[in-house]
Write a protein that holds these residues in place. Structure first.
Motif, PDB file in Angstrom:
ATOM      1  N   MET A 161     -16.021 -43.116   8.675  1.00 48.70           N
ATOM      2  CA  MET A 161     -16.130 -42.452   7.378  1.00 48.70           C
ATOM      3  C   MET A 161     -14.947 -42.859   6.528  1.00 48.70           C
ATOM      4  SD  MET A 161     -18.635 -40.303   6.976  1.00 48.70           S
ATOM      5  CE  MET A 161     -18.262 -38.838   6.034  1.00 48.70           C
ATOM      6  N   GLY A 162     -15.198 -43.087   5.253  1.00 53.42           N
ATOM      7  CA  GLY A 162     -14.079 -43.326   4.345  1.00 53.42           C
ATOM      8  C   GLY A 162     -13.775 -44.796   4.238  1.00 53.42           C
ATOM      9  N   LYS A 163     -14.314 -45.429   3.206  1.00 50.16           N
ATOM     10  CA  LYS A 163     -14.135 -46.880   3.094  1.00 50.16           C
ATOM     11  C   LYS A 163     -12.694 -47.244   2.767  1.00 50.16           C
ATOM     12  CE  LYS A 163     -18.734 -48.482   2.652  1.00 50.16           C
ATOM     13  NZ  LYS A 163     -19.743 -48.159   1.675  1.00 50.16           N
ATOM     14  N   PRO A 167     -23.670 -60.792  13.082  1.00 51.52           N
ATOM     15  CA  PRO A 167     -23.719 -59.527  12.344  1.00 51.52           C
ATOM     16  C   PRO A 167     -22.381 -58.808  12.529  1.00 51.52           C
ATOM     17  CG  PRO A 167     -25.042 -59.369  14.359  1.00 51.52           C
ATOM     18  CD  PRO A 167     -24.449 -60.768  14.317  1.00 51.52           C
ATOM     19  N   VAL A 168     -21.804 -58.311  11.434  1.00 53.86           N
ATOM     20  CA  VAL A 168     -20.468 -57.696  11.552  1.00 53.86           C
ATOM     21  C   VAL A 168     -20.498 -56.212  11.225  1.00 53.86           C
ATOM     22  CG1 VAL A 168     -18.040 -57.848  10.864  1.00 53.86           C
ATOM     23  CG2 VAL A 168     -19.400 -59.925  11.005  1.00 53.86           C
ATOM     24  N   TYR A 169     -21.142 -55.836  10.109  1.00 52.87           N
ATOM     25  CA  TYR A 169     -21.194 -54.410   9.780  1.00 52.87           C
ATOM     26  C   TYR A 169     -22.448 -54.083   8.992  1.00 52.87           C
ATOM     27  CZ  TYR A 169     -19.156 -55.976   5.321  1.00 52.87           C
ATOM     28  OH  TYR A 169     -18.912 -56.621   4.132  1.00 52.87           O
ATOM     29  N   VAL A 170     -22.699 -52.777   8.874  1.00 47.15           N
ATOM     30  CA  VAL A 170     -23.874 -52.262   8.178  1.00 47.15           C
ATOM     31  C   VAL A 170     -23.401 -51.130   7.269  1.00 47.15           C
ATOM     32  CG1 VAL A 170     -26.163 -51.203   8.445  1.00 47.15           C
ATOM     33  CG2 VAL A 170     -25.315 -52.761  10.197  1.00 47.15           C
ATOM     34  N   THR A 171     -23.942 -51.081   6.044  1.00 49.40           N
ATOM     35  CA  THR A 171     -23.675 -49.942   5.167  1.00 49.40           C
ATOM     36  C   THR A 171     -25.003 -49.331   4.745  1.00 49.40           C
ATOM     37  OG1 THR A 171     -23.515 -51.462   3.290  1.00 49.40           O
ATOM     38  CG2 THR A 171     -21.443 -50.805   4.318  1.00 49.40           C
ATOM     39  N   PHE A 172     -24.948 -48.123   4.176  1.00 50.62           N
ATOM     40  CA  PHE A 172     -26.146 -47.324   3.936  1.00 50.62           C
ATOM     41  C   PHE A 172     -26.146 -46.812   2.506  1.00 50.62           C
ATOM     42  CE2 PHE A 172     -24.513 -47.062   8.197  1.00 50.62           C
ATOM     43  CZ  PHE A 172     -25.605 -47.406   8.972  1.00 50.62           C
ATOM     44  N   SER A 213      -8.887 -45.724  10.629  1.00 53.89           N
ATOM     45  CA  SER A 213      -9.302 -44.381  11.044  1.00 53.89           C
ATOM     46  C   SER A 213     -10.013 -44.473  12.391  1.00 53.89           C
ATOM     47  CB  SER A 213     -10.227 -43.755   9.992  1.00 53.89           C
ATOM     48  OG  SER A 213     -11.384 -44.544   9.817  1.00 53.89           O
ATOM     49  N   ASP A 214     -10.346 -43.314  12.949  1.00 55.86           N
ATOM     50  CA  ASP A 214     -11.078 -43.284  14.217  1.00 55.86           C
ATOM     51  C   ASP A 214     -12.573 -43.165  13.944  1.00 55.86           C
ATOM     52  OD1 ASP A 214      -9.027 -43.505  16.155  1.00 55.86           O
ATOM     53  OD2 ASP A 214      -8.404 -41.456  15.669  1.00 55.86           O
ATOM     54  N   PRO A 215     -13.410 -43.733  14.828  1.00 51.71           N
ATOM     55  CA  PRO A 215     -14.857 -43.637  14.588  1.00 51.71           C
ATOM     56  C   PRO A 215     -15.344 -42.189  14.660  1.00 51.71           C
ATOM     57  CG  PRO A 215     -14.402 -44.675  16.727  1.00 51.71           C
ATOM     58  CD  PRO A 215     -13.085 -44.492  16.044  1.00 51.71           C
ATOM     59  N   ASP A 256     -20.243 -43.695   1.961  1.00 51.61           N
ATOM     60  CA  ASP A 256     -18.888 -43.642   2.508  1.00 51.61           C
ATOM     61  C   ASP A 256     -18.841 -44.020   3.990  1.00 51.61           C
ATOM     62  OD1 ASP A 256     -16.342 -43.333   1.458  1.00 51.61           O
ATOM     63  OD2 ASP A 256     -16.077 -41.425   2.501  1.00 51.61           O
ATOM     64  N   VAL A 257     -19.986 -44.435   4.549  1.00 59.97           N
ATOM     65  CA  VAL A 257     -20.044 -44.766   5.974  1.00 59.97           C
ATOM     66  C   VAL A 257     -20.127 -46.277   6.147  1.00 59.97           C
ATOM     67  CG1 VAL A 257     -21.410 -44.522   8.092  1.00 59.97           C
ATOM     68  CG2 VAL A 257     -21.179 -42.580   6.525  1.00 59.97           C
TER      69      VAL A 257
END
Ligand SMILES: [Zn+2]
Ligand SMILES: [Zn+2]
Length: 138
Positions: free
Chosen positions: A48-50, A83-88, A20-22, A93-94
Motif C-alpha cells: 500500500m502507498g506508492k 512480469p514485474v508488477y501489477v496495478t489496479f 514498506s512491508d507487504p 494506491d496498491v
C-alpha cells in the motif's frame, strides 16, 4: 520496518525498491495469472502507498479486465519479458510485485490462495493455506 524489498526483471532494466512491508502475500490461480506465469499460478506481494515504491526503468504496460471485472495493468520488461508488477484501476494506491522478481525470493511467505476455483490438480500449493474460490470477502 524491515529492510527494503528490492528486485527487478531478469535483464536488470526494470528495478524497484519498496520501503514498506507487504500488506498481503498471495498465490493467485486465476486464468490470467496462469497465462502470464506459464504455469498454474502467480505469486504476489501487495504493498500500500506508492510513495514507498521507487521504480527505475521503463516497463511496458498492458491493461486487461480481470476475472473479478476490475481493470488491472500488467507491467513487464520490454526487453526480457519478465512480469514485474501489477496495478489496479479500482485501488490506485496498491502495487503488487511478483515474488520471483525479488532479489531474495525467500522473503515471500504466502498467506492465502485466490481464485482456487480456477486451480488445476497439477498445481499443488501448501494445503495449510486458506483458499478462496475467488477473492476473499472484504
Ligand atoms: Zn528485463
Ligand atoms: Zn490472478
Amino acid at each position: 520496518m524491515s529492510d527494503a524489498y528490492t528486485g527487478g526483471c531478469a535483464c536488470g532494466e526494470i528495478r524497484y525498491e519498496i520501503s514498506s512491508d507487504p500488506v498481503a502475500m498471495v498465490d493467485c490461480q486465476c486464468r490470467d495469472c496462469q497465462r502470464k506465469s506459464g504455469t498454474g499460478h502467480s505469486s504476489y506481494l501487495a504493498f500500500m502507498g506508492k510513495s514507498s515504491v521507487k521504480l527505475e526503468g521503463e516497463a511496458t504496460h498492458w491493461d486487461l479486465v480481470a476475472d473479478s471485472g476490475n481493470v488491472k495493468t500488467r507491467a513487464f520488461c520490454p526487453t526480457c519479458g519478465s512480469p514485474v508488477y501489477v496495478t489496479f484501476k479500482a485501488a490506485p494506491d496498491v502495487i503488487a510485485i511478483h515474488a520471483g522478481s525479488l532479489d531474495d525470493p525467500s522473503r515471500y511467505k504466502p498467506q492465502l490462495v485466490t481464485y482456487a476455483v480456477r486451480g488445476h490438480a497439477w498445481d499443488h500449493l501448501d494445503p495449510a493455506l486458506p483458499k478462496f474460490e475467488k477473492m476473499p470477502p472484504r
